[in-house]
Design an enzyme around this catalytic site. Structure first.
Site, PDB file in Angstrom:
ATOM      1  CE  LYS A  33      -0.619  -0.222   4.981  1.00 13.62           C
ATOM      2  NZ  LYS A  33      -1.637  -0.170   6.234  1.00 13.62           N
ATOM      3  CE1 TYR A 250       8.429  31.867   0.508  1.00 13.21           C
ATOM      4  CE2 TYR A 250       8.763  29.479   0.369  1.00 13.21           C
ATOM      5  CZ  TYR A 250       8.301  30.613  -0.175  1.00 13.21           C
ATOM      6  OH  TYR A 250       7.881  30.645  -1.460  1.00 13.21           O
TER       7      TYR A 250
END
Length: 359
Positions: A33, A250
């Site tokens: 998965k 940032y």
């Protein structure tokens, strides 16, 4: 190399599967998965089949279809009940179903089709699964119907940290199914962690997830025989010279304490490299650790290469070993820097980075 590559190591992957099989001495169901924990479903299935694996576990129908497209004769187990509206899709693609609720089992029976099902018991996870006191009723309902019972299973909440609690779940599971005929059924309870210590021969299949990809998560004494199957490399895309007192990226989150050479690499949280890797995180360049020097952005990172003889396009190791093999950044390192778990780091790796097979 442009943005970078995820290198997936076939030899290490196959060795892990064979080693885990030797420990458990049971049939292996490989969990693929979340894009096979970031490694690529089709790559993982193809190489696992070479290693003799026939069963695969998925979280979605789409994942199951991808497995079947690679090898139509693979057995694929959907780990939770899908919506009833998907039953035709399940039948069309010959997927095994995990079942545990009265209403869903009734819906399967009402179709008149012969679905292959695995009845799941809740032995302490309290997420999905039937209560132990309802097991006999559901077991008989399935046996008296058009459904084909292929297995009985459960899942452990603390297998990677507590053997004692896991043993309680094992005992509850065995007691719950003690009065039913288990001949020709798959009994599977173990995940990656409990495979290392639950050697009970009354079970005949294990569901191996993160261990197959080289991450050893277990409360038993480590043997360190699993081999990491993923490395991530990128390149230096820019170099700049910044003065003491300046800041980069940032938020200007860190003020430079010296005149510095700052490198940029084209990888970021858009590729699955976690935002919280700064400020603790580092990369490897020229066999040296280099600290991240500004916040992770969607597409780029910045790190300090002051004092190194570097140039644009030099290789940068995000995950894996240095060229001289003396330094290493592991999945566990990145997880620790981000105060999260190894599973999240691997499964978040974006398809934007191309997977390249190596041996």
């Amino acid at each position: 190399m442009d943005r970078g590559y995820i290198y997936v190591n076939k030899k290490s992957f196959v060795k892990n599967l064979k080693y885990l099989s030797q420990i458990s001495k049971k049939k292996t169901c490989l969990v693929v998965k979340a894009n096979a924990y970031g490694h690529g479903i089709k790559w993982s299935v193809r190489n696992a089949r070479e290693a003799g694996v026939e069963w695969f576990a998925v979280a979605s129908i789409d994942e199951g279809v991808q497995v079947k497209q690679e090898f139509k004769d693979s057995r694929v187990l959907l780990l939770a009940e899908p919506s009833v509206g998907q039953l035709d899709n399940i039948l069309k693609n010959d997927l095994d179903l995990t079942v545990y609720s009265d209403s869903f089992i009734d819906a399967l029976i009402d179709t008149g089709n012969e679905y292959s099902v695995h009845l799941k018991i809740d032995t302490g996870m309290h997420r999905i699964g039937c209560s132990p006191d309802k097991f006999d009723y559901l077991f008989e309902k399935i046996n008296d119907s058009n459904l084909s019972l292929a297995g009985i299973c459960t899942h452990f909440p603390l297998a990677d940290t507590e053997k004692g609690d896991t043993q309680k779940s094992i005992d509850l599971f065995k007691n719950t199914i003690s009065n039913v005929d288990k001949d020709n059924l798959l009994c599977h309870v173990d995940n990656s962690a409990s495979t290392f210590y639950n050697l009970d021969e009354s079970f005949n299949m294990v569901r191996i997830g993160i261990a197959a990809y080289g991450i050893e998560i277990s409360p038993v004494e480590s043997v360190n025989k699993l081999l990491p199957t993923m490395e991530i490399k990128t390149r230096i895309s820019n170099l700049q010279y910044r003065k003491k007192g300046e800041a980069v990226s940032y938020g200007k989150a860190k003020i430079l304490e010296r005149d510095s050479v700052i490198a940029t690499s084209p990888i970021g949280y858009g590729d699955g490299y976690p935002w919280n890797t700064f400020p603790e995180g580092k990369v490897i360049v020229k066999n040296q650790f280099c600290k991240l020097i500004g916040r992770i952005t969607m597409d780029q990172i910045l790190f300090d290469v002051t004092g190194l003889d570097v140039k644009v396009d030099d290789e940068v190791t995000i995950l894996g070993h240095s060229d001289d093999r003396k330094l290493n950044i592991s999945v566990s390192d990145i997880a620790e820097w981000n105060n999260t778990i190894e599973w999240e780091i691997l499964t978040n790796m974006s398809k934007r980075l191309e997977r390249i097979e190596v041996e």
